[in-house]
Scaffold this motif. Structure first.
Motif, PDB file in Angstrom:
ATOM      1  N   ASN A 244       0.804  -1.217   0.000  1.00  0.00           N
ATOM      2  CA  ASN A 244       0.000   0.000   0.000  1.00  0.00           C
ATOM      3  C   ASN A 244       0.841   1.273   0.000  1.00  0.00           C
ATOM      4  O   ASN A 244       0.285   2.371  -0.004  1.00  0.00           O
ATOM      5  N   VAL A 245       2.151   1.122   0.000  1.00  0.00           N
ATOM      6  CA  VAL A 245       3.029   2.293   0.046  1.00  0.00           C
ATOM      7  C   VAL A 245       2.979   3.047  -1.274  1.00  0.00           C
ATOM      8  O   VAL A 245       3.145   2.462  -2.349  1.00  0.00           O
ATOM      9  N   GLU A 246       2.760   4.341  -1.192  1.00  0.00           N
ATOM     10  CA  GLU A 246       2.704   5.191  -2.376  1.00  0.00           C
ATOM     11  C   GLU A 246       3.981   6.007  -2.555  1.00  0.00           C
ATOM     12  O   GLU A 246       4.285   6.432  -3.675  1.00  0.00           O
ATOM     13  N   THR A 247       4.705   6.243  -1.459  1.00  0.00           N
ATOM     14  CA  THR A 247       5.952   7.003  -1.513  1.00  0.00           C
ATOM     15  C   THR A 247       7.029   6.230  -0.775  1.00  0.00           C
ATOM     16  O   THR A 247       6.852   5.862   0.387  1.00  0.00           O
TER      17      THR A 247
ATOM     18  N   LEU B 103       3.112   1.994  -5.736  1.00  0.00           N
ATOM     19  CA  LEU B 103       4.153   3.011  -5.614  1.00  0.00           C
ATOM     20  C   LEU B 103       3.994   4.079  -6.700  1.00  0.00           C
ATOM     21  O   LEU B 103       3.890   3.762  -7.882  1.00  0.00           O
ATOM     22  N   ARG B 104       3.966   5.323  -6.274  1.00  0.00           N
ATOM     23  CA  ARG B 104       3.840   6.445  -7.215  1.00  0.00           C
ATOM     24  C   ARG B 104       5.078   7.344  -7.202  1.00  0.00           C
ATOM     25  O   ARG B 104       5.474   7.864  -8.236  1.00  0.00           O
ATOM     26  N   THR B 105       5.656   7.550  -6.026  1.00  0.00           N
ATOM     27  CA  THR B 105       6.832   8.420  -5.902  1.00  0.00           C
ATOM     28  C   THR B 105       7.975   7.615  -5.304  1.00  0.00           C
ATOM     29  O   THR B 105       7.845   7.061  -4.212  1.00  0.00           O
ATOM     30  N   LEU B 106       9.085   7.563  -6.030  1.00  0.00           N
ATOM     31  CA  LEU B 106      10.273   6.835  -5.571  1.00  0.00           C
ATOM     32  C   LEU B 106      11.420   7.824  -5.444  1.00  0.00           C
ATOM     33  O   LEU B 106      11.737   8.559  -6.386  1.00  0.00           O
TER      34      LEU B 106
ATOM     35  N   PRO C 133       8.306  -0.919  -9.784  1.00  0.00           N
ATOM     36  CA  PRO C 133       7.105  -1.296 -10.536  1.00  0.00           C
ATOM     37  C   PRO C 133       6.773  -0.255 -11.599  1.00  0.00           C
ATOM     38  O   PRO C 133       7.188   0.903 -11.496  1.00  0.00           O
ATOM     39  N   PRO C 134       6.001  -0.628 -12.609  1.00  0.00           N
ATOM     40  CA  PRO C 134       5.681   0.317 -13.697  1.00  0.00           C
ATOM     41  C   PRO C 134       4.729   1.428 -13.289  1.00  0.00           C
ATOM     42  O   PRO C 134       4.401   2.281 -14.113  1.00  0.00           O
ATOM     43  N   THR C 135       4.298   1.448 -12.025  1.00  0.00           N
ATOM     44  CA  THR C 135       3.360   2.470 -11.551  1.00  0.00           C
ATOM     45  C   THR C 135       4.037   3.786 -11.178  1.00  0.00           C
ATOM     46  O   THR C 135       3.356   4.782 -10.956  1.00  0.00           O
ATOM     47  N   VAL C 136       5.379   3.793 -11.093  1.00  0.00           N
ATOM     48  CA  VAL C 136       6.099   4.974 -10.615  1.00  0.00           C
ATOM     49  C   VAL C 136       5.879   6.151 -11.568  1.00  0.00           C
ATOM     50  O   VAL C 136       6.131   6.054 -12.767  1.00  0.00           O
ATOM     51  N   GLU C 137       5.422   7.265 -11.018  1.00  0.00           N
ATOM     52  CA  GLU C 137       5.171   8.478 -11.799  1.00  0.00           C
ATOM     53  C   GLU C 137       6.215   9.558 -11.553  1.00  0.00           C
ATOM     54  O   GLU C 137       6.504  10.362 -12.439  1.00  0.00           O
TER      55      GLU C 137
ATOM     56  N   LEU D  32       6.143   7.136 -15.897  1.00  0.00           N
ATOM     57  CA  LEU D  32       7.000   8.207 -15.381  1.00  0.00           C
ATOM     58  C   LEU D  32       6.660   9.547 -16.029  1.00  0.00           C
ATOM     59  O   LEU D  32       6.584   9.668 -17.249  1.00  0.00           O
ATOM     60  N   GLN D  33       6.459  10.557 -15.163  1.00  0.00           N
ATOM     61  CA  GLN D  33       6.113  11.896 -15.631  1.00  0.00           C
ATOM     62  C   GLN D  33       7.253  12.892 -15.461  1.00  0.00           C
ATOM     63  O   GLN D  33       7.407  13.808 -16.270  1.00  0.00           O
ATOM     64  N   ASP D  34       8.039  12.742 -14.407  1.00  0.00           N
ATOM     65  CA  ASP D  34       9.115  13.698 -14.169  1.00  0.00           C
ATOM     66  C   ASP D  34      10.206  13.059 -13.324  1.00  0.00           C
ATOM     67  O   ASP D  34       9.958  12.132 -12.551  1.00  0.00           O
TER      68      ASP D  34
END
Length: 377
Positions: free
Chosen positions: A226-229, A252-255, A289-293, A326-328
């Protein structure tokens, strides 16, 4: 001529409390400079309470207790808002943010230690930072962790250890679950990782990588679904036996990855520069994972002119490969170097290394001052 009596309009106490509650409790000078407590009698209780809602306990503050207790004896109504000793901590009821910086807890007077434990259990507590605590047994550390209240939102644990001669027991029990927005583990003690795995639900995680705790770290990451960051730090020039695998962190969204680059230390200790800690970071990134933005890469280096020593021999694929969402990318050179020209050369260098990202407008390369980091190892 008619006499007009002066009217006196009062503001509801609830509204006054709401206004004062908006003052940042860490900005205690604001409370003092605005003299909130002196504006009106109705301002005094809330103002004085806020002054003591953000606390730091260390050895120096404990030694200052006698002076504080003299003040409290002259103004007993302040006792309900003040801090630190057994007598004072036992009546404190509005602590929201607590930091302890006590290297050797066993040097504390037992009554003071118990008072700090009682303070940690306060239902008002939302943030805790423990920088230094050594326990004789695993059970003592478990008891300490069980003191954390259900109201807690963020926890940072650094240099928290048990006696290394104690064998870790798989039978350790944790009585209640915590739901945290942020968890920072800067210590490789296995008990902390067991606690995090079994008793904590968290959304933001920061772990300092350590080979001695590799298995425990990986078990924690495997349940961090459930970790997003996630913030992973590498602060060791020695070659690592492995790297964390992040592939199960599917939300995961922010790494953020931080790595310390010290060329002199590597030449002296790590086999004439044979190991490159940047490669450790890249191996971990390859498992994301491919979810990282959003990706943040912190390169902690004193002299930016030494960046080619690391980036020239690192396995650096374009950072967006394998990360379709990935956005930025923020690439930050963390440095206290005082040569502006060298700092600018460092920015231009990393922009050239990641030219494709730079040309696509996805890369932001900046220099940030080196913070005072509490590192392990």
């Amino acid at each position: 001529m008619a006499q007009h009596s002066a009217s006196h309009t009062t503001c509801p106490q609830e509204l006054i409390d709401l206004i004062l509650d908006e003052v940042d409790p860490t900005e205690k000078d604001t409370l003092k400079s605005l003299a909130c407590a002196l504006v009106a009698r109705s301002f005094r209780p809330t103002s004085q309470k806020l002054i003591f809602s953000d606390l730091t306990i260390d050895h120096d503050s404990i030694l200052a207790l006698q002076r504080l207790e003299v003040v409290l004896s002259a103004s007993p109504h302040l006792a309900q808002y003040s801090t630190i000793s057994a007598a004072i901590l036992s009546v404190l009821d509005n602590v929201k943010s607590l930091r302890t910086r006590i290297d050797n807890w066993h040097y504390l007077d037992s009554t003071c230690e118990q008072a700090i434990y009682a303070l940690i259990t306060r239902s008002s507590l939302s943030s805790i930072e423990i920088d230094g605590a050594t326990f004789q047994t695993n059970r003592q550390l478990v008891t300490f962790l069980q003191c954390f209240p259900a109201s807690l939102e963020s926890a940072s644990l650094s240099k928290v250890f048990t006696n290394w001669t104690n064998l870790l027991s798989n039978s350790l029990q944790f009585e209640h679950q915590l739901r945290l927005t942020s968890l920072d583990l800067g210590t490789p003690d296995p008990v902390l990782f067991q606690w995090a795995i079994r008793a904590v639900d968290f959304r933001c995680l920061h772990v300092t990588f350590d080979d001695d705790a590799m298995d425990a770290i990986q078990r924690l990451l495997d349940v961090a679904i459930n970790v997003e960051t996630y913030h992973l730090s590498f602060y060791d020039c020695w070659p690592h036996a492995g790297s964390p695998n992040l592939e199960k962190m599917q939300r995961l969204r922010t790494l953020e990855i931080s790595v310390e680059l010290n060329w002199t230390e590597i030449l002296q200790l790590a086999g004439q520069g044979e190991d490159n800690p940047l490669n450790d970071a890249m191996r971990a990134l390859a498992t994301a994972p491919p979810t990282v933005e959003h990706l943040v890469l912190n390169l902690d280096i004193y002299n930016p002119d030494e960046l080619p020593n690391f980036m020239g021999s690192a396995v650096l694929n374009d950072l967006d490969e394998g990360l379709p969402a990935l956005q930025d990318v923020a690439l930050r050179i963390v440095s206290s170097y005082d040569d502006d020209a060298a700092l600018q050369r460092g920015i231009r260098y990393v922009e050239a290394v990641f030219s494709r990202l730079h040309q696509r407008g996805m890369l932001t390369a900046i220099v940030v001052p080196r913070p005072n980091l509490n590192r392990i190892g």
